[in-house]
Write an enzyme that holds these catalytic residues in place. Structure first.
Site, PDB file in Angstrom:
ATOM      1  N   SER A  62      -3.495  -3.557  -4.624  1.00  0.00           N
ATOM      2  CA  SER A  62      -3.377  -2.407  -3.717  1.00  0.00           C
ATOM      3  C   SER A  62      -3.099  -1.232  -4.324  1.00  0.00           C
ATOM      4  O   SER A  62      -2.239  -1.391  -5.401  1.00  0.00           O
ATOM      5  CB  SER A  62      -2.353  -2.832  -2.602  1.00  0.00           C
ATOM      6  OG  SER A  62      -2.397  -1.741  -1.982  1.00  0.00           O
TER       7      SER A  62
ATOM      8  N   LYS B  48      -2.513 -10.338   0.445  1.00  0.00           N
ATOM      9  CA  LYS B  48      -3.211  -8.960   0.524  1.00  0.00           C
ATOM     10  C   LYS B  48      -3.684  -8.544   1.841  1.00  0.00           C
ATOM     11  O   LYS B  48      -3.697  -7.355   2.292  1.00  0.00           O
ATOM     12  CB  LYS B  48      -4.274  -8.764  -0.568  1.00  0.00           C
ATOM     13  CG  LYS B  48      -4.900  -7.624  -0.605  1.00  0.00           C
ATOM     14  CD  LYS B  48      -4.064  -6.428  -1.022  1.00  0.00           C
ATOM     15  CE  LYS B  48      -4.851  -5.058  -1.456  1.00  0.00           C
ATOM     16  NZ  LYS B  48      -5.767  -4.455  -0.365  1.00  0.00           N
TER      17      LYS B  48
ATOM     18  N   HIS C 268      -0.592  -7.503   3.675  1.00  0.00           N
ATOM     19  CA  HIS C 268      -0.578  -6.357   3.539  1.00  0.00           C
ATOM     20  C   HIS C 268      -1.315  -5.064   4.249  1.00  0.00           C
ATOM     21  O   HIS C 268      -0.872  -4.263   4.643  1.00  0.00           O
ATOM     22  CB  HIS C 268      -0.859  -5.966   1.980  1.00  0.00           C
ATOM     23  CG  HIS C 268      -0.645  -4.491   1.282  1.00  0.00           C
ATOM     24  ND1 HIS C 268      -1.833  -3.719   1.592  1.00  0.00           N
ATOM     25  CD2 HIS C 268       0.314  -3.874   0.777  1.00  0.00           C
ATOM     26  CE1 HIS C 268      -1.456  -2.607   1.105  1.00  0.00           C
ATOM     27  NE2 HIS C 268      -0.282  -2.348   0.626  1.00  0.00           N
ATOM     28  N   ASN C 269      -2.615  -5.397   4.296  1.00  0.00           N
ATOM     29  CA  ASN C 269      -3.533  -4.413   4.788  1.00  0.00           C
ATOM     30  C   ASN C 269      -3.392  -4.349   6.504  1.00  0.00           C
ATOM     31  O   ASN C 269      -3.547  -3.166   7.020  1.00  0.00           O
ATOM     32  CB  ASN C 269      -4.965  -4.727   4.499  1.00  0.00           C
ATOM     33  CG  ASN C 269      -5.488  -4.425   3.206  1.00  0.00           C
ATOM     34  OD1 ASN C 269      -4.604  -4.253   2.164  1.00  0.00           O
ATOM     35  ND2 ASN C 269      -6.770  -3.925   3.066  1.00  0.00           N
TER      36      ASN C 269
ATOM     37  N   GLU D  37      -0.666  -2.359   6.890  1.00  0.00           N
ATOM     38  CA  GLU D  37      -0.932  -0.945   6.667  1.00  0.00           C
ATOM     39  C   GLU D  37      -1.614  -0.423   7.759  1.00  0.00           C
ATOM     40  O   GLU D  37      -1.483   0.912   8.345  1.00  0.00           O
ATOM     41  CB  GLU D  37      -2.224  -0.802   5.395  1.00  0.00           C
ATOM     42  CG  GLU D  37      -2.872   0.167   5.117  1.00  0.00           C
ATOM     43  CD  GLU D  37      -4.030   0.164   4.111  1.00  0.00           C
ATOM     44  OE1 GLU D  37      -3.531  -0.471   3.034  1.00  0.00           O
ATOM     45  OE2 GLU D  37      -5.019   0.513   4.161  1.00  0.00           O
TER      46      GLU D  37
HETATM   47  C1  6PG Z   1      -5.253  -0.881  -0.400  1.00  0.00           C
HETATM   48  C2  6PG Z   1      -5.965  -0.645   0.621  1.00  0.00           C
HETATM   49  C3  6PG Z   1      -7.507  -1.042   0.419  1.00  0.00           C
HETATM   50  C4  6PG Z   1      -8.029  -0.654   1.656  1.00  0.00           C
HETATM   51  C5  6PG Z   1      -8.479   0.555   2.322  1.00  0.00           C
HETATM   52  C6  6PG Z   1      -9.354   0.838   3.210  1.00  0.00           C
HETATM   53  O1  6PG Z   1      -4.137  -1.831  -0.525  1.00  0.00           O
HETATM   54  O2  6PG Z   1      -5.556  -0.365  -1.597  1.00  0.00           O
HETATM   55  O3  6PG Z   1      -5.336  -1.506   1.689  1.00  0.00           O
HETATM   56  O4  6PG Z   1      -7.554  -2.466   0.004  1.00  0.00           O
HETATM   57  O5  6PG Z   1      -9.638  -1.064   1.107  1.00  0.00           O
HETATM   58  O6  6PG Z   1      -7.149   0.883   2.402  1.00  0.00           O
HETATM   59  O7  6PG Z   1      -9.292  -0.074   4.262  1.00  0.00           O
HETATM   60  P1  6PG Z   1     -10.240   0.249   5.711  1.00  0.00           P
HETATM   61  O8  6PG Z   1     -11.594   0.891   5.209  1.00  0.00           O
HETATM   62  O9  6PG Z   1     -10.390  -1.288   6.307  1.00  0.00           O
HETATM   63  O10 6PG Z   1      -9.324   1.163   6.259  1.00  0.00           O
END
Ligand code: 6PG
Length: 474
Positions: free
Chosen positions: A132, A186, A189-190, A193
């Protein structure tokens, strides 16, 4: 296949792959690179004087694999799904027992478990690894979540510890568990996010539609918030995006951007896995759904006309300074709840899949490099250091913080509802909190209904056992 000079190979030179390869090279390792469009591999060496000396571009897969020292470390950075299987199938025949294939892209952890089982059975190793931090993270220090057979980690660790982000000197990388553990973490994590970003967007919505602030004024507020409890990369970039002006129209950049959010699937995976595990990850779910609703812009425009005259309160927001202070507290509280949900999902997965996930360590490696990096993650790490945590909402520090600030979340959600501003993630956080802190819930009624129409049985408060009641016929 003969042994070569490179410490590791990177296959797939899109934005993430190319930047990760440069990071590896800059840290003094020789990295063989390969890409379907081979010119990209040569450009990576030639366009980066100095660092490029450690980059070994290759024309063919055979050349790529034979450029690697044994045991060979082949890192795949290709889009999730079939492409990973395709590339692995091309590389596998060229490898020897003990070599390691590393999927460093985002992956559905179910795929990682499947690949891991298949690969490990052949004598090769497979590592599912979450990376990430976006483009800049990959180039200068990402947060790295490693899964796979434990004995492969020492092979990777010297490189990963060097290229990872550092938090007070500690590298943000750890082996988290076997097979799909790294990619699962991960994925969560997302999911977090997504929830974080959605809640910030909802606060922006109140600032814009409830208070009437201009983006430049909002930017100043987020800059201020970034000095306290909310301090994080996502708050920082919110301020940057709000302060930006469109060079073509001289309007605030955010005002010219279409309100339809993209998504590549990781947030959705997080929700699906939480549901399978029976964990309420409602803030993440609200965030994923909100992106879905946003993508139907034409339909929303029509609905906006249909409901133009519905009765809503015109204003519930009063003193601007008080409103802003309340929103800061509300966002902090909702954020604690969202993280509690993400952590509860990881705890449940750890139990279900026997991973023994180091939850405190996960907070530690998220403190720098990754998209959700924040001061707050250090507080989570400390909560885990202090003893066993059933749920973050039961950890002493967070109990005190939520108890002190929850009224602000209540006020913000209530006011937003009255004036008709959608706050799906903030209200999901509040609803979850109220559900979670209620000793006597309402699913006793659900159980009664299930028993009435399907003889599904229920348990009683006053004695042990499973019961069926003869309800009146309906
Ligand atoms: C990271 C991000 C990455 C992710 C983008 C876009 O941890 O660097 O989570 O892995 O691909 O943030 O995600 P979306 O296109 O689903 O918003």
């Amino acid at each position: 296949m003969s042994d070569g000079q490179a410490d590791i190979g990177v296959l797939g030179l899109g934005t993430m792959g190319a930047n990760l390869a440069l990071n590896i090279a800059e840290n003094g390792f020789k990295v063989a690179v390969h890409n379907r469009t081979t010119s990209k591999a040569f450009a990576l060496r030639d366009d980066n004087p100095g660092i490029g000396d450690n980059v070994l571009p290759t024309e063919t897969l055979e050349e790529f694999v034979s450029a690697l020292k044994a045991p060979r470390l082949v890192l795949f950075m290709v889009p999730a799904g079939k492409l990973v299987d395709d590339e692995m199938a091309r590389v596998t025949p060229l490898l020897s027992p003990g070599d390691v294939m590393i999927d460093a892209g985002n992956a559905d952890f179910n795929d990682t478990v499947r690949r891991s089982t298949a690969v490990e059975a052949t004598g090769l190793h497979f590592v599912g690894m979450g990376v990430s931090g976006g483009e800049l993270g990959a180039r200068h220090g990402p947060s790295i979540m490693v899964g796979g057979a434990r004995e492969t980690y020492p092979l990777l660790e010297p490189i990963l510890a060097k290229i990872a982000a550092k938090y007070e000197g500690e590298p943000c990388v750890a082996w988290l568990g076997p097979d799909g553990a790294g990619h699962f973490v991960k994925t969560i994590h997302n999911g977090i996010e997504y929830a974080d970003m959605q809640m910030i967007a909802e606060i922006y919505g109140i600032m814009r539609d409830g208070i009437g602030l201009e983006p430049a004024a909002m930017a100043k507020i987020f800059i201020d918030w970034n000095t306290r409890g909310l301090a994080s990369y996502l708050i920082e970039i919110t301020a940057v995006t709000l302060a930006e002006t469109d060079p073509e129209t001289s309007r605030p950049m955010v005002d010219v951007i279409v309100d339809e959010a993209g998504q590549k699937g990781t947030g959705r995976w997080a929700v699906i896995e939480a549901q399978k595990l029976g964990v309420g990850a409602t803030t993440i779910e609200a965030a994923v759904s909100a992106r879905g609703v946003s993508s139907h812009r034409g339909e929303r425009e029509k609905a906006s006309a249909l409901y133009r005259d519905v009765e809503i309160e015109t204003s519930r927001f009063g003193d601007e300074a008080d409103d802003i202070a309340e929103m800061e507290q509300a966002l902090e509280t909702a954020k604690i709840i969202a993280y509690a949900q993400g952590y509860a999902t990881m705890a449940a997965a750890s139990e279900e899949y026997g991973w023994n996930l180091p939850l405190g360590e996960i907070a530690r490696i998220w403190r720098a490099g990754c998209i959700i990096r924040s001061r707050f993650l250090d507080d989570i790490a400390k909560a885990y250091d202090a003893g066993s945590v059933v749920n973050l909402l039961q950890a002493a520090d967070f109990v005190a913080r939520v108890a002190a600030a929850q009224m602000a979340l209540r006020q913000v959600v209530a006011k937003a509802a009255l004036v008709g501003i959608p706050v799906p993630a903030l209200s999901a956080a509040l609803a979850y909190f109220d559900d979670y802190r209620r000793a006597r819930g309402t699913t006793n009624l659900t159980q009664a209904q299930r028993d009435l129409f399907g003889a599904h049985t229920f348990r009683r408060l006053d004695k042990d056992g499973v019961f069926h009641h003869r309800w009146p016929a309906v």
